[in-house]
Design an enzyme around this catalytic site. Structure first.
Site, PDB file in Angstrom:
ATOM      1  N   LYS A   1       0.799  -1.237   0.000  1.00 40.52           N
ATOM      2  CA  LYS A   1       0.000   0.000   0.000  1.00 40.52           C
ATOM      3  C   LYS A   1       0.832   1.288   0.000  1.00 40.52           C
ATOM      4  O   LYS A   1       0.352   2.347   0.378  1.00 40.52           O
ATOM      5  CB  LYS A   1      -1.001   0.048   1.165  1.00 40.52           C
ATOM      6  CG  LYS A   1      -1.830  -1.191   1.377  1.00 40.52           C
ATOM      7  CD  LYS A   1      -2.297  -1.840   0.108  1.00 40.52           C
ATOM      8  CE  LYS A   1      -3.373  -1.103  -0.614  1.00 40.52           C
ATOM      9  NZ  LYS A   1      -3.642  -1.781  -1.922  1.00 40.52           N
TER      10      LYS A   1
ATOM     11  N   HIS B   1       7.336  -7.357  -2.115  1.00 41.20           N
ATOM     12  CA  HIS B   1       7.071  -6.695  -0.830  1.00 41.20           C
ATOM     13  C   HIS B   1       7.971  -7.284   0.254  1.00 41.20           C
ATOM     14  O   HIS B   1       7.778  -6.991   1.427  1.00 41.20           O
ATOM     15  CB  HIS B   1       5.627  -6.962  -0.386  1.00 41.20           C
ATOM     16  CG  HIS B   1       4.566  -6.236  -1.149  1.00 41.20           C
ATOM     17  ND1 HIS B   1       4.679  -4.927  -1.543  1.00 41.20           N
ATOM     18  CD2 HIS B   1       3.323  -6.631  -1.534  1.00 41.20           C
ATOM     19  CE1 HIS B   1       3.558  -4.572  -2.163  1.00 41.20           C
ATOM     20  NE2 HIS B   1       2.737  -5.579  -2.174  1.00 41.20           N
TER      21      HIS B   1
ATOM     22  N   SER C   1      -4.845   2.728   4.167  1.00 46.84           N
ATOM     23  CA  SER C   1      -5.025   2.070   2.871  1.00 46.84           C
ATOM     24  C   SER C   1      -5.071   0.549   3.064  1.00 46.84           C
ATOM     25  O   SER C   1      -5.915  -0.144   2.493  1.00 46.84           O
ATOM     26  CB  SER C   1      -3.867   2.464   1.944  1.00 46.84           C
ATOM     27  OG  SER C   1      -4.029   1.882   0.688  1.00 46.84           O
TER      28      SER C   1
HETATM   29  P1  A3P Z   1      -5.326   4.516  -1.165  1.00 47.37           P
HETATM   30  O1  A3P Z   1      -5.892   3.251  -0.612  1.00 47.37           O
HETATM   31  O2  A3P Z   1      -4.871   5.468  -0.099  1.00 47.37           O
HETATM   32  O3  A3P Z   1      -6.209   5.169  -2.167  1.00 47.37           O
HETATM   33  P2  A3P Z   1      -0.231  -0.387  -3.648  1.00 47.37           P
HETATM   34  O4  A3P Z   1      -0.160  -0.240  -5.114  1.00 47.37           O
HETATM   35  O5  A3P Z   1       1.105  -0.412  -2.978  1.00 47.37           O
HETATM   36  O6  A3P Z   1      -1.105  -1.524  -3.246  1.00 47.37           O
HETATM   37  O7  A3P Z   1      -0.883   0.946  -3.076  1.00 47.37           O
HETATM   38  C1  A3P Z   1      -2.210   1.261  -3.316  1.00 47.37           C
HETATM   39  C2  A3P Z   1      -2.428   2.705  -2.942  1.00 47.37           C
HETATM   40  O8  A3P Z   1      -1.821   3.533  -3.953  1.00 47.37           O
HETATM   41  C3  A3P Z   1      -3.909   3.075  -2.899  1.00 47.37           C
HETATM   42  O9  A3P Z   1      -3.998   4.134  -1.938  1.00 47.37           O
HETATM   43  C4  A3P Z   1      -4.130   3.572  -4.325  1.00 47.37           C
HETATM   44  O10 A3P Z   1      -5.251   4.391  -4.471  1.00 47.37           O
HETATM   45  C5  A3P Z   1      -2.825   4.345  -4.542  1.00 47.37           C
HETATM   46  N1  A3P Z   1      -2.520   4.530  -5.967  1.00 47.37           N
HETATM   47  C6  A3P Z   1      -2.469   3.595  -6.932  1.00 47.37           C
HETATM   48  N2  A3P Z   1      -2.195   4.159  -8.119  1.00 47.37           N
HETATM   49  C7  A3P Z   1      -2.066   5.484  -7.896  1.00 47.37           C
HETATM   50  C8  A3P Z   1      -1.794   6.604  -8.737  1.00 47.37           C
HETATM   51  N3  A3P Z   1      -1.607   6.473 -10.032  1.00 47.37           N
HETATM   52  N4  A3P Z   1      -1.732   7.829  -8.161  1.00 47.37           N
HETATM   53  C9  A3P Z   1      -1.927   7.985  -6.834  1.00 47.37           C
HETATM   54  N5  A3P Z   1      -2.199   6.957  -5.987  1.00 47.37           N
HETATM   55  C10 A3P Z   1      -2.265   5.723  -6.514  1.00 47.37           C
END
Ligand code: A3P
Length: 287
Positions: free
Chosen positions: A44, A99, A129
């Site tokens: 996340k 991860h 998140s």
């Molecule tokens: P939120 O749950 O705060 O919205 P990961 O990819 O490590 O699983 O992280 C997911 C988080 O990154 C989520 O956060 C998601 O919305 C955010 N995220 C994914 N793509 C993104 C982008 N292009 N710009 C900004 N945030 C992004």
């Protein structure tokens, strides 16, 4: 299927998505190649965003690849059994995700020229998140409450272990030629500059138009509607699509909408204790 948790070398994982045998194989036998690029994060922290950026940089900003190939095929997860299979078959140069905490990462990294890009994010936003995504991704157990999840997060009693151990472990590589770290907050504040820095690290030269195309096609809005990147194609066995989506809010500071003052203070106390050895400043405001 309800997941069972097991501990591997002090870190929690879920079965059957991970197994001690595969984790040991990845750590001890997986051969890192000199031209591998690894997208490493604590869950996340912006993994999929960075994956999209790296995919687009690889194609000089052309969105053809990110619009036609699923994200987990573009950059398989080495420690997940499906990802490991794909990583072993992946022709060079590979783009891979992980991860894993640094102590469980393939040992062969040490004698390779592979590049690591480590993205980290405000841990309170990671917590929020992850709390939401734990209801969606079946690899994680659904938290009973935010309060109990906060305690699990702070003690590292969650899949992939402690955020503090992960970050302090990986940032121990800072200064190494093949290690680059960046924050989710920097990506938000200065996407163009961040993409240029990543390109510089990768030894890739892109024009201003190509950088702009990377930023545009990796934006939250673009990824939200891209079926290859938004996890809408992930199987129901892995994701409960009724409970939410990967691209939830995509903002900095959402923790303020979730944590009480007391919860935030509790977080700050542990943060201070666990991060005091690290003489680095971060864009977030945990004291
Ligand atoms: P939120 O749950 O705060 O919205 P990961 O990819 O490590 O699983 O992280 C997911 C988080 O990154 C989520 O956060 C998601 O919305 C955010 N995220 C994914 N793509 C993104 C982008 N292009 N710009 C900004 N945030 C992004």
């Amino acid at each position: 299927m309800e997941r069972e948790y097991f501990t591997h070398k002090g870190v929690l994982f879920s079965s059957p998505d991970y197994s001690p045998e595969e984790l040991s194989y990845v750590e001890n036998e997986f051969q890192v190649r000199d031209d591998d690029v690894f997208n490493v994060t604590y869950p996340k922290s912006g993994t999929n965003w960075m994956l999209e950026i790296l995919s687009l940089i690889r194609c000089d900003g052309d969105p053809g690849w990110v619009r036609s190939v699923l994200s987990w095929d573009r950059a398989p997860w080495v420690e997940h059994y499906l990802g490991l299979e794909a990583a072993l078959k992946y022709p060079s140069p590979r783009l891979l995700c992980s991860h894993l905490p640094v102590q469980l990462f393939p040992k062969s990294l040490k004698c390779s020229k592979a590049k690591i890009i480590y993205t980290l994010r405000c841990p309170k936003d990671v917590l929020v998140s992850l709390y939401h995504f734990s209801k969606v991704l079946r690899i994680f157990k659904t938290p009973e409450s935010l309060d109990s999840f906060l305690e699990d997060f702070l003690s590292g009693n969650i899949v992939y272990g402690s955020w503090f151990d992960h970050v302090t472990g990986w940032l121990g590589l800072k200064g190494s030629k093949n290690f680059f770290s960046i924050t989710y907050e920097e990506l938000q504040q200065d996407p163009q500059g961040s993409v240029r820095r990543i390109c510089h690290f990768l030894g890739k030269e892109l024009s201003e138009e190509q950088v702009a195309s990377v930023v545009e096609n990796a934006s939250f809005q673009s990824m939200k509607v891209n079926k290859m990147s938004n996890y809408s194609q992930m199987s129901d066995q892995l994701l409960d699509h009724q409970q939410g989506a990967l691209l939830r809010k995509g903002i900095c500071g959402d923790w303020r909408n979730h944590l009480s003052e007391g919860q935030s203070r509790r977080f700050n106390a542990i943060y201070q204790e666990r991060m005091q050895g690290l003489s680095m400043t971060f864009p977030w405001d945990c004291p």
